[in-house]
Design a protein around this motif. Structure first.
Motif, PDB file in Angstrom:
ATOM      1  N   PRO A   1       0.690  -1.151   0.146  1.00 30.74           N
ATOM      2  CA  PRO A   1      -0.089  -0.072  -0.047  1.00 30.74           C
ATOM      3  C   PRO A   1       0.904   1.226   0.175  1.00 30.74           C
ATOM      4  CG  PRO A   1      -0.580  -1.556   1.701  1.00 30.74           C
ATOM      5  CD  PRO A   1       0.673  -1.970   1.217  1.00 30.74           C
ATOM      6  N   ILE A   2       0.642   2.109  -0.874  1.00 29.72           N
ATOM      7  CA  ILE A   2       1.263   3.497  -0.899  1.00 29.72           C
ATOM      8  C   ILE A   2       0.306   4.693  -0.686  1.00 29.72           C
ATOM      9  CG2 ILE A   2       2.701   4.977  -2.661  1.00 29.72           C
ATOM     10  CD1 ILE A   2       4.118   2.412  -2.175  1.00 29.72           C
ATOM     11  N   GLN A   3       0.181   5.200   0.449  1.00 30.14           N
ATOM     12  CA  GLN A   3      -0.453   6.237   0.778  1.00 30.14           C
ATOM     13  C   GLN A   3      -0.083   7.633  -0.153  1.00 30.14           C
ATOM     14  OE1 GLN A   3       1.164   8.149   4.485  1.00 30.14           O
ATOM     15  NE2 GLN A   3      -0.785   9.057   5.103  1.00 30.14           N
ATOM     16  N   CYS A   4      -1.122   8.447  -0.526  1.00 28.38           N
ATOM     17  CA  CYS A   4      -1.090   9.223  -1.464  1.00 28.38           C
ATOM     18  C   CYS A   4      -1.001  10.664  -0.743  1.00 28.38           C
ATOM     19  CB  CYS A   4      -2.269   9.369  -2.441  1.00 28.38           C
ATOM     20  SG  CYS A   4      -2.255   7.828  -3.431  1.00 28.38           S
ATOM     21  N   GLU A   5       0.143  10.643  -0.087  1.00 27.08           N
ATOM     22  CA  GLU A   5       0.570  11.845   0.665  1.00 27.08           C
ATOM     23  C   GLU A   5       1.977  12.109   0.725  1.00 27.08           C
ATOM     24  OE1 GLU A   5      -1.120  11.809   4.589  1.00 27.08           O
ATOM     25  OE2 GLU A   5      -3.403  11.818   3.873  1.00 27.08           O
TER      26      GLU A   5
ATOM     27  N   ILE B   1       6.199  -9.310  -6.332  1.00 25.93           N
ATOM     28  CA  ILE B   1       5.307  -8.153  -6.092  1.00 25.93           C
ATOM     29  C   ILE B   1       4.080  -8.343  -6.699  1.00 25.93           C
ATOM     30  CG2 ILE B   1       5.041  -5.666  -6.028  1.00 25.93           C
ATOM     31  CD1 ILE B   1       8.155  -5.503  -5.746  1.00 25.93           C
ATOM     32  N   LYS B   2       3.054  -8.712  -5.965  1.00 24.24           N
ATOM     33  CA  LYS B   2       1.636  -8.576  -6.570  1.00 24.24           C
ATOM     34  C   LYS B   2       1.287  -7.259  -7.229  1.00 24.24           C
ATOM     35  CE  LYS B   2      -2.289 -11.662  -6.234  1.00 24.24           C
ATOM     36  NZ  LYS B   2      -1.501 -12.777  -6.865  1.00 24.24           N
ATOM     37  N   GLY B   3       1.633  -6.172  -6.370  1.00 21.49           N
ATOM     38  CA  GLY B   3       1.213  -4.963  -6.889  1.00 21.49           C
ATOM     39  C   GLY B   3       1.307  -3.958  -5.961  1.00 21.49           C
ATOM     40  N   PHE B   4       1.339  -2.561  -6.399  1.00 26.21           N
ATOM     41  CA  PHE B   4       1.386  -1.522  -5.412  1.00 26.21           C
ATOM     42  C   PHE B   4      -0.315  -0.876  -5.424  1.00 26.21           C
ATOM     43  CE2 PHE B   4       5.380  -1.913  -7.083  1.00 26.21           C
ATOM     44  CZ  PHE B   4       6.292  -1.486  -6.097  1.00 26.21           C
TER      45      PHE B   4
ATOM     46  N   LYS C   1      -2.732  13.298  -6.682  1.00 24.79           N
ATOM     47  CA  LYS C   1      -2.364  13.185  -8.250  1.00 24.79           C
ATOM     48  C   LYS C   1      -0.749  13.189  -8.601  1.00 24.79           C
ATOM     49  CE  LYS C   1      -6.604  16.026  -8.958  1.00 24.79           C
ATOM     50  NZ  LYS C   1      -7.023  17.249  -9.577  1.00 24.79           N
ATOM     51  N   GLN C   2       0.086  13.799  -7.953  1.00 17.92           N
ATOM     52  CA  GLN C   2       1.295  13.740  -8.049  1.00 17.92           C
ATOM     53  C   GLN C   2       1.786  12.345  -7.806  1.00 17.92           C
ATOM     54  OE1 GLN C   2       3.407  15.937  -9.751  1.00 17.92           O
ATOM     55  NE2 GLN C   2       4.654  14.154  -9.630  1.00 17.92           N
TER      56      GLN C   2
ATOM     57  N   ASP D   1       3.592   9.634 -10.170  1.00 21.07           N
ATOM     58  CA  ASP D   1       4.666   8.860  -9.965  1.00 21.07           C
ATOM     59  C   ASP D   1       4.720   7.388  -9.957  1.00 21.07           C
ATOM     60  OD1 ASP D   1       5.723  11.415  -9.906  1.00 21.07           O
ATOM     61  OD2 ASP D   1       5.858  11.636  -7.543  1.00 21.07           O
ATOM     62  N   LEU D   2       3.660   6.811  -9.205  1.00 21.50           N
ATOM     63  CA  LEU D   2       3.388   5.445  -9.219  1.00 21.50           C
ATOM     64  C   LEU D   2       3.157   4.696 -10.680  1.00 21.50           C
ATOM     65  CD1 LEU D   2       1.132   4.951  -6.153  1.00 21.50           C
ATOM     66  CD2 LEU D   2       3.599   4.246  -6.401  1.00 21.50           C
TER      67      LEU D   2
END
Length: 260
Positions: A149-153, A180-183, A196-197, A201-202
């Motif tokens: 999980p990647i926090q969008c902050e 890695i199954k995914g982000f 959004k940025q 990037d992801l």
């Protein structure tokens, strides 16, 4: 074929436990037999399914130190097809056991413990702690794949290189099949330029590792009050507010994973 998926990110507050709980619940709701393992001493995954300390005597700690078998510690949740291997604050003691033990393959204690029950489940999800210590190493050592999980902050990608490096090292040493199954972008706000940025990037760096819904769009978990409220009611958001945007995102994620 049963699949073991670890939810990992050494950065706290990124929606790791939320993802583990709600993905497990969504998979179970789709008819899959699921075991959720709480491998975080904070025990948030355990309480998110409505369990409290008085509901159980033994937990994943006793499995890791060899006192109990997984089958002796598993709890039946109130949700169909969803079982729980709970945690307790005492799990922090595993680190001392880990460094003091002379056992071989101590990084694979969880993997070995899961072997007798793995075929009973379609999916086994492991909620790992927000640190790259021995518990997380065991969770990754036991896994077939990992969801990040990647926090969008701000600072969202901070420390990600370290986690990816750890995964690569584990692939070369104790778990060559780990993928890695995914982000999974979490806490996304469409009104926030920073969100959004981060998503841009992801998608630029890991486009092939982002999950897609049936419309072939990226699956994004929005910042959603229902997702935040549901743990206090001992329910996944898919049960607490199944029509909410957060519940829909995790339902889509489960469908994407089942589809492969």
């Amino acid at each position: 074929m049963s699949e073991i998926i670890t939810i990992a990110n050494q950065k706290g507050g990124v929606g790791k436990t939320t993802t583990a709980v709600n993905l497990a619940a969504s998979l179970a709701k789709s008819g899959k037999k699921v075991l959720l393992i709480d491998a975080d001493p904070q025990t948030n995954a355990t309480t998110s399914l409505g369990f409290n300390r008085n509901d159980y005597e033994y937990n994943v700690y006793h499995v890791l130190i060899g006192i109990k078998k997984v089958s002796e510690v598993i709890l039946k949740s109130k949700f169909k097809n969803l079982d729980m291997l709970p945690a307790n604050i005492g799990l922090v003691g595993v680190e001392k056991e880990f460094y003091n033990t002379r056992k071989k393959n101590r990084e694979l204690l969880l993997k070995e413990a899961l072997k007798p029950i793995k075929k009973k489940y379609d999916y086994i999800l492991i909620d790992s702690p927000p640190a790259l210590g021995p518990i997380t190493i065991n969770a990754l050592g036991a896994a077939d794949s990992v969801i990040i999980p990647i926090q969008c902050e701000f600072f969202a990608l901070e420390g990600l290189a370290q986690l990816l490096n750890t995964i690569n090292l584990l692939k070369k040493s104790i778990n060559p099949k780990l993928t890695i199954k995914g982000f999974l972008p979490t806490m996304y706000s469409g009104q926030n330029n920073l969100s959004k940025q981060v998503l841009d990037d992801l998608s630029h760096h890991f486009k092939d590792k982002l999950f897609l819904d049936k419309k072939n769009e990226f699956i994004i978990v929005p910042r959603n009050i229902k997702v935040a409220e549901s743990p206090s009611f001992g329910q996944p958001v898919t049960e607490y507010a199944h029509k909410s945007k957060g519940a829909i995102a995790y339902t889509d994620l489960a469908k994407s994973i089942v589809k492969g």
